[in-house]
Scaffold this motif. Structure first.
Motif, PDB file in Angstrom:
ATOM      1  N   ASP A  23       1.341  -1.551  -0.085  1.00 30.64           N
ATOM      2  CA  ASP A  23       0.019  -0.103  -0.055  1.00 30.64           C
ATOM      3  C   ASP A  23       0.956   0.854  -0.171  1.00 30.64           C
ATOM      4  O   ASP A  23       1.957   0.689   0.474  1.00 30.64           O
ATOM      5  N   CYS A  91      -4.177  -5.578  -2.852  1.00 32.17           N
ATOM      6  CA  CYS A  91      -3.685  -5.011  -2.351  1.00 32.17           C
ATOM      7  C   CYS A  91      -5.380  -4.371  -1.983  1.00 32.17           C
ATOM      8  O   CYS A  91      -5.809  -4.982  -2.501  1.00 32.17           O
ATOM      9  N   ASP A  92      -4.977  -2.407  -2.072  1.00 35.15           N
ATOM     10  CA  ASP A  92      -6.851  -1.607  -1.828  1.00 35.15           C
ATOM     11  C   ASP A  92      -7.610  -1.588  -3.034  1.00 35.15           C
ATOM     12  O   ASP A  92      -6.367  -2.623  -4.117  1.00 35.15           O
ATOM     13  N   ASN A  93      -8.049  -1.209  -3.501  1.00 36.50           N
ATOM     14  CA  ASN A  93      -8.665  -1.227  -4.507  1.00 36.50           C
ATOM     15  C   ASN A  93      -8.368   0.218  -4.939  1.00 36.50           C
ATOM     16  O   ASN A  93      -9.063   1.013  -6.300  1.00 36.50           O
ATOM     17  N   CYS A 109      -7.839  -6.080  -1.725  1.00 38.40           N
ATOM     18  CA  CYS A 109      -8.492  -6.920   0.288  1.00 38.40           C
ATOM     19  C   CYS A 109      -9.394  -6.599   0.007  1.00 38.40           C
ATOM     20  O   CYS A 109     -10.032  -6.442   0.086  1.00 38.40           O
ATOM     21  N   HIS A 112     -10.664  -3.705   2.190  1.00 33.49           N
ATOM     22  CA  HIS A 112     -11.242  -2.862   1.908  1.00 33.49           C
ATOM     23  C   HIS A 112     -11.821  -2.666   0.581  1.00 33.49           C
ATOM     24  O   HIS A 112     -12.731  -1.615   0.944  1.00 33.49           O
ATOM     25  N   THR A 113     -12.328  -4.031  -0.096  1.00 33.45           N
ATOM     26  CA  THR A 113     -13.403  -4.221  -0.884  1.00 33.45           C
ATOM     27  C   THR A 113     -14.866  -4.548   0.296  1.00 33.45           C
ATOM     28  O   THR A 113     -15.658  -3.304  -0.189  1.00 33.45           O
TER      29      THR A 113
END
Length: 118
Positions: A23, A91-93, A109, A112-113
């Motif tokens: 991140d 990873c995040d979005n 992730c 995050h989702t």
């Protein structure tokens, strides 16, 4: 030997590819890019270690930059950034991370989702 290189060595000895999560954090002109390594040992113990962290406050945060940083940071600890060496990338979005890592097996992730859906 550092904790990161020992972790990588142990996984390789067991024939296991590393998975990475990363991140980019930024606040008031200060930014840090971090990569964690994840793996499961032959004894089924889940292990996580910080592989790299790099300041990147003066660089444009583009997908190309993050991908280049990922390759550079992993190479410093003996990991080639290829599907043969890295199992999955999480990873995040965020559009920048998705652009940089959405190749050959990147996954979003779950946390995050889920946060985006609430």
């Amino acid at each position: 030997m550092s904790k990161a290189t020992q972790f990588i060595s142990d996984l390789r000895d067991d024939g296991i590819k590393i998975s990475i999560a990363g991140d980019l954090w930024s606040d008031n002109g200060m930014a840090l890019f971090g990569i964690c390594g994840h793996g499961i040992t032959s004894n089924w113990d889940m292990k996580t270690v910080l592989l790299a962290a790099s300041p990147c406050g003066h660089e444009r945060h583009t997908g190309e930059y993050i991908e280049a940083q990922t390759k550079t940071l992993l190479a410093r600890i003996g990991i080639e950034y290829t599907p043969e060496c890295v199992f999955k990338r999480v990873c995040d979005n965020g559009s920048i991370m998705v652009l940089a890592w959405d190749k050959d097996g990147a996954v979003p992730c779950f946390d995050h989702t889920l946060e985006l859906s609430v």
